[in-house]
Design an enzyme around this catalytic site. Structure first.
Site, short mmCIF file in Angstrom:
data_model
loop_
_atom_site.label_atom_id
_atom_site.label_comp_id
_atom_site.label_asym_id
_atom_site.label_seq_id
_atom_site.Cartn_x
_atom_site.Cartn_y
_atom_site.Cartn_z
N LYS A 83 17.72 27.81 49.85
CA LYS A 83 17.46 29.21 49.50
C LYS A 83 17.44 30.04 50.78
CE LYS A 83 14.24 31.25 46.16
NZ LYS A 83 12.84 31.12 45.72
C1 E4P Z 1 12.16 33.26 42.97
O1 E4P Z 1 12.89 32.38 43.35
C2 E4P Z 1 10.87 33.59 43.55
O2 E4P Z 1 10.28 32.39 43.97
C3 E4P Z 1 9.92 34.22 42.58
O3 E4P Z 1 10.51 34.36 41.30
C4 E4P Z 1 9.23 35.43 43.08
O4 E4P Z 1 8.34 35.89 42.07
P1 E4P Z 1 7.17 36.94 42.37
O5 E4P Z 1 7.78 38.27 42.59
O6 E4P Z 1 6.32 36.90 41.15
O7 E4P Z 1 6.46 36.42 43.61
#
Ligand code: E4P
Length: 217
Positions: A83
């Site tokens: 990622k």
């Molecule tokens: C996605 O890959 C992220 O880890 C996640 O969905 C972020 O979510 P949040 O905005 O609730 O922290």
């Protein structure tokens, strides 16, 4: 629509995985912090449980460093998705890592233009953040719809991974809009089962079964 679970909580992953609800997992540095575990250790444990894609996020900000971290993360297991953030350096890292045959999830996407760039860089997944857009009074679901339309117009194979999902309704909304994947915290996935009429109906059936003296086994 594939369900990814957005957590590094091993027990929560195990529980949902046993029900067939986990097509993959996404993590980020904040979720690793929450787990209180070492990133390499906890990610390995997740990959031992889940056969689908498991996203592990780099922490470097420069392309070369992201690439080194991505290669290290990819050594954990075959189902690792590296990622990277949606920055110019992140896109460079995405291009290099996907050219090497690795899966890449480009995260922190907040605009259709960013998603277009990620597709051009060969991203396996693009992660538009719905909840964080809604938090600042912008329309997160509209972004999912825009990216879907753009990718379909040109046949980009990058999968739309709706992220930052906060409610059960977001899940069905994303499914209606044609997201390939939605990643949500375990609590949101569990909340999808709730309906007040199911509870009410079940109460009545239980009461009537008792009155009727029904016994099946
Ligand atoms: C996605 O890959 C992220 O880890 C996640 O969905 C972020 O979510 P949040 O905005 O609730 O922290």
């Amino acid at each position: 629509m594939k369900f990814f679970v957005d957590t590094a909580d091993i027990e929560a992953i195990r529980e949902l995985n046993e029900l067939g609800m986990v097509d993959g997992v996404t993590t980020n540095p904040s979720l690793i912090l929450k787990s209180g575990r070492d990133i390499l250790e906890v990610t390995k444990e997740i990959c031992d449980i889940v056969t689908g894609p498991v996203s592990a996020e780099v922490i470097a900000l420069e392309a070369e460093d992201m690439i080194s971290e991505g290669r290290r993360l990819a050594e954990i297991a075959d189902n690792i998705v590296v990622k990277v953030p949606l920055t110019w350096d992140g896109l460079k890292a995405c291009k290099t890592l996907t050219d090497e045959g690795r899966m890449v999830n480009v995260t922190l996407c907040f605009s259709a233009n960013q998603a277009l760039l990620a597709a051009k860089a060969g991203a396996t997944f693009i992660s538009p953040f719905i909840g964080r857009l809604d938090d600042i009074n912008l329309d997160g679901l509209q972004l999912i719809s825009d990216i879907r339309e753009i990718y379909d117009n040109y046949g980009y194979e990058t999968q739309v991974l709706a992220a930052s999902i906060r409610t059960a309704n977001h899940m069905s909304d994303c499914a209606k809009l044609g997201a390939d994947v939605a990643t949500a915290p375990p609590g949101v996935i569990k909340a999808m089962v709730n309906h007040v009429l199911t509870d009410k109906g079940l109460d009545a059936f239980v009461a009537d079964a008792k009155k009727a003296g029904i016994k099946i086994v």
